[in-house]
Structure formats: structure tokens, C-alpha cells
Scaffold this motif. Structure first.
Motif, mmCIF file in Angstrom:
data_model
loop_
_atom_site.group_PDB
_atom_site.id
_atom_site.type_symbol
_atom_site.label_atom_id
_atom_site.label_comp_id
_atom_site.label_asym_id
_atom_site.label_seq_id
_atom_site.Cartn_x
_atom_site.Cartn_y
_atom_site.Cartn_z
ATOM 1 N N GLU A 170 15.643 70.371 35.050
ATOM 2 C CA GLU A 170 16.151 71.685 34.655
ATOM 3 C C GLU A 170 17.665 71.671 34.448
ATOM 4 O OE1 GLU A 170 14.567 74.960 36.948
ATOM 5 O OE2 GLU A 170 12.682 73.886 37.291
ATOM 6 N N CYS A 171 18.130 70.650 33.707
ATOM 7 C CA CYS A 171 19.567 70.538 33.455
ATOM 8 C C CYS A 171 19.812 69.784 32.147
ATOM 9 C CB CYS A 171 20.258 69.804 34.602
ATOM 10 S SG CYS A 171 19.809 68.061 34.709
ATOM 11 N N VAL A 172 21.070 69.846 31.699
ATOM 12 C CA VAL A 172 21.492 69.077 30.530
ATOM 13 C C VAL A 172 21.710 67.640 30.981
ATOM 14 C CG1 VAL A 172 23.296 68.762 28.783
ATOM 15 C CG2 VAL A 172 22.564 71.077 29.424
ATOM 16 N N GLU A 173 21.058 66.696 30.308
ATOM 17 C CA GLU A 173 21.231 65.269 30.609
ATOM 18 C C GLU A 173 22.424 64.707 29.835
ATOM 19 O OE1 GLU A 173 19.720 63.171 32.645
ATOM 20 O OE2 GLU A 173 18.026 64.338 33.320
ATOM 21 N N TYR A 174 22.510 65.053 28.549
ATOM 22 C CA TYR A 174 23.622 64.645 27.698
ATOM 23 C C TYR A 174 23.581 65.495 26.435
ATOM 24 C CZ TYR A 174 20.088 61.691 25.302
ATOM 25 O OH TYR A 174 18.973 61.225 24.631
ATOM 26 N N MET A 175 24.535 65.279 25.576
ATOM 27 C CA MET A 175 24.560 66.014 24.305
ATOM 28 C C MET A 175 24.985 65.080 23.194
ATOM 29 S SD MET A 175 27.986 68.338 24.697
ATOM 30 C CE MET A 175 28.895 68.197 23.177
ATOM 31 N N PHE A 176 24.625 65.458 21.980
ATOM 32 C CA PHE A 176 25.116 64.766 20.791
ATOM 33 C C PHE A 176 26.249 65.600 20.226
ATOM 34 C CE2 PHE A 176 20.711 63.216 21.011
ATOM 35 C CZ PHE A 176 20.937 61.855 20.955
ATOM 36 N N ASP A 177 27.423 64.978 20.065
ATOM 37 C CA ASP A 177 28.573 65.700 19.528
ATOM 38 C C ASP A 177 28.387 65.923 18.024
ATOM 39 O OD1 ASP A 177 29.354 63.356 18.179
ATOM 40 O OD2 ASP A 177 31.043 62.949 19.504
ATOM 41 N N PRO A 178 29.319 66.619 17.352
ATOM 42 C CA PRO A 178 29.157 66.903 15.926
ATOM 43 C C PRO A 178 29.034 65.655 15.042
ATOM 44 C CG PRO A 178 30.806 68.355 16.840
ATOM 45 C CD PRO A 178 30.479 67.341 17.901
ATOM 46 N N SER A 179 29.478 64.520 15.529
ATOM 47 C CA SER A 179 29.349 63.274 14.764
ATOM 48 C C SER A 179 28.059 62.528 15.103
ATOM 49 C CB SER A 179 30.548 62.362 15.022
ATOM 50 O OG SER A 179 31.731 62.975 14.570
ATOM 51 N N GLY A 180 27.283 63.060 16.035
ATOM 52 C CA GLY A 180 26.009 62.446 16.393
ATOM 53 C C GLY A 180 26.082 61.441 17.531
ATOM 54 N N TYR A 181 27.231 61.375 18.214
ATOM 55 C CA TYR A 181 27.385 60.445 19.331
ATOM 56 C C TYR A 181 26.933 61.104 20.635
ATOM 57 C CZ TYR A 181 30.174 57.633 16.174
ATOM 58 O OH TYR A 181 30.590 56.874 15.105
ATOM 59 N N PRO A 182 26.216 60.378 21.490
ATOM 60 C CA PRO A 182 25.847 60.951 22.784
ATOM 61 C C PRO A 182 27.066 60.995 23.705
ATOM 62 C CG PRO A 182 24.955 58.723 22.554
ATOM 63 C CD PRO A 182 25.635 59.056 21.264
ATOM 64 N N VAL A 183 27.296 62.139 24.320
ATOM 65 C CA VAL A 183 28.407 62.316 25.252
ATOM 66 C C VAL A 183 27.924 63.094 26.479
ATOM 67 C CG1 VAL A 183 30.234 62.191 23.507
ATOM 68 C CG2 VAL A 183 29.218 64.385 24.039
ATOM 69 N N THR A 184 28.673 62.964 27.571
ATOM 70 C CA THR A 184 28.294 63.610 28.831
ATOM 71 C C THR A 184 29.501 64.272 29.486
ATOM 72 O OG1 THR A 184 28.589 61.461 29.893
ATOM 73 C CG2 THR A 184 26.338 62.077 29.333
ATOM 74 N N PRO A 185 29.939 65.425 28.989
ATOM 75 C CA PRO A 185 31.103 66.091 29.589
ATOM 76 C C PRO A 185 30.934 66.342 31.085
ATOM 77 C CG PRO A 185 30.414 67.231 27.594
ATOM 78 C CD PRO A 185 29.402 66.171 27.858
ATOM 79 N N HIS A 186 29.728 66.624 31.543
ATOM 80 C CA HIS A 186 29.512 66.914 32.965
ATOM 81 C C HIS A 186 29.715 65.672 33.841
ATOM 82 C CE1 HIS A 186 25.594 65.814 31.229
ATOM 83 N NE2 HIS A 186 25.283 65.314 32.423
ATOM 84 N N LEU A 187 29.521 64.491 33.324
ATOM 85 C CA LEU A 187 29.770 63.267 34.099
ATOM 86 C C LEU A 187 31.256 62.920 34.082
ATOM 87 C CD1 LEU A 187 26.719 61.035 33.132
ATOM 88 C CD2 LEU A 187 27.028 62.493 35.136
ATOM 89 N N GLU A 188 31.939 63.297 33.020
ATOM 90 C CA GLU A 188 33.374 63.055 32.941
ATOM 91 C C GLU A 188 34.110 63.875 33.998
ATOM 92 O OE1 GLU A 188 34.303 63.803 28.825
ATOM 93 O OE2 GLU A 188 32.886 62.263 28.197
ATOM 94 N N ASP A 189 33.564 65.075 34.330
ATOM 95 C CA ASP A 189 34.135 65.891 35.391
ATOM 96 C C ASP A 189 34.101 65.177 36.722
ATOM 97 O OD1 ASP A 189 34.782 68.065 33.893
ATOM 98 O OD2 ASP A 189 33.273 69.406 34.733
ATOM 99 N N GLU A 190 33.027 64.409 36.971
ATOM 100 C CA GLU A 190 32.866 63.709 38.241
ATOM 101 C C GLU A 190 33.873 62.565 38.396
ATOM 102 O OE1 GLU A 190 28.792 62.472 38.346
ATOM 103 O OE2 GLU A 190 28.057 64.518 38.407
ATOM 104 N N ASP A 191 34.369 62.031 37.266
ATOM 105 C CA ASP A 191 35.327 60.927 37.300
ATOM 106 C C ASP A 191 36.732 61.385 37.700
ATOM 107 O OD1 ASP A 191 33.296 59.254 36.506
ATOM 108 O OD2 ASP A 191 33.869 59.275 34.387
#
Length: 192
Positions: A170-191
């Protein structure tokens, strides 16, 4: 058993109207294959009293598609297209139970959009923005994809991002940005 609000013919009309509009808007695209509804009326539309992600009944309309099965899901309560299903055998549809409802998906997506300042807008006719998959790369169990329109980037790419949600977690795993690349803003927060 509750009597459906829509008839099979009305559900087919909703689906056909959407398909006609979609086919007209993509007519100039040379690589676009027009959609049609499965010609066998006994296969093309089915009513379910309880269905994946919806409160109330649903009508499922099969789209004729070459490579895999594709369905439009029409809410019997709201009488609109609620989401699409890709690549699931029609015989499995009645056996699928999701944790997430469409309303919960939209809430999770909007919260993610707000928290990570994606500046996106979920299509108000959300049926055109929600997709259900039995399997999707990098996600355990069922997956939902929510497309969100974002302002065009000065760096190129499109004007759409796609959130990939896990039904099980029940959560976002990752997203595809406007260029179609998979990114994970929520994991970047943890760094940080």
C-alpha cells in the motif's frame, strides 16, 4: 445479489464512446493501433458484484488487443471508466482481491505528489490514469500505476510521471520521471 445500475449495453456504450474518442485523438499517430471491443458479446462484457479496487459492482469490457489481454473497468456506481487492467487472463479476474481501493490509490498518490513536490495533477477523469497489473517489474504482488501530468521540464522529456504502487505494501515503490527513468525520491530522503 444487487441489481446492477447499468445494463451490459450501457456499459458497452460507455466503453465504445471512450474508445472512439481515444481512436480519433490518436488518428495522426502512424504507430497507433486503434482499439476495438472484443466482437464476441458473450466475452466482451461481464458484470461483477464485487471487483478489484471498487466499492460497488463493476462492468469489465474486454478490448481486442494483439499481444495481451486488456480490460476497461467501469464502475457500476459512478458509471464511468475507473481503471484499466493489463495482461491478466480473464479467467483470473474473479479471483483477484486487492488491498487498495481506487480512492485509497488516489489518496496515496496525491500525498506522494504533495510530499515530494512533484507539482503534478491527477487526471480528474481518473480512469484514464489508473492501471492494474498482476505483475510489474520490481514489485511483489499486484501493482497499480498512476499517471500524473506534470509541467514540462526545461531539460526535455514528457509531461507525465508514473507512480508504481504496491498493492500489498500500500505504498509507492518507485516512479518513472518525465523522461521514463525509474526514480525513488522517498529513498533519497532516507540518505540525507
Amino acid at each position: 445479489m444487487n441489481k446492477p445500475k447499468l445494463s451490459a449495453l450501457q456499459a458497452l456504450d460507455i466503453a465504445q464512446e471512450y474508445i472512439n474518442k481515444r481512436n480519433r485523438s490518436n488518428r495522426s499517430n502512424n504507430h497507433y493501433t486503434p482499439w476495438t471491443i472484443n466482437g464476441d458479446i458473450n466475452k466482451s462484457v461481464q458484470h461483477y458484484e464485487n471487483f478489484i479496487g471498487l466499492t460497488g459492482g463493476a462492468w469489465v469490457v474486454e478490448i481486442d488487443f494483439k499481444d495481451f489481454e486488456k480490460f476497461l473497468v467501469i464502475s457500476d456506481v459512478e458509471q464511468v471508466i475507473s481503471f484499466f487492467i493489463f495482461g491478466i487472463d480473464r479467467n483470473k479476474l474473479s479471483k483477484i482481491y486487492s488491498q487498495l481501493t481506487v480512492d485509497k490509490l488516489l489518496q496515496i498518490s496525491q500525498n506522494y505528489n504533495d510530499k515530494y513536490h512533484l507539482e503534478g495533477e491527477i487526471n480528474p477523469n481518473h480512469g484514464e490514469s489508473i492501471f492494474f497489473y498482476e505483475k510489474f517489474e520490481g514489485v511483489e504482488g499486484y501493482s497499480w500505476i498512476i499517471n500524473i501530468k506534470v509541467p514540462p521540464s526545461p531539460f526535455g522529456g514528457g509531461d507525465m510521471i508514473s507512480l508504481v504502487l504496491s498493492d500489498e505494501k500500500e505504498c509507492v515503490e518507485y516512479m518513472f520521471d518525465p523522461s521514463g527513468y525509474p526514480v525513488t525520491p522517498h529513498l533519497e530522503d532516507e540518505d540525507d
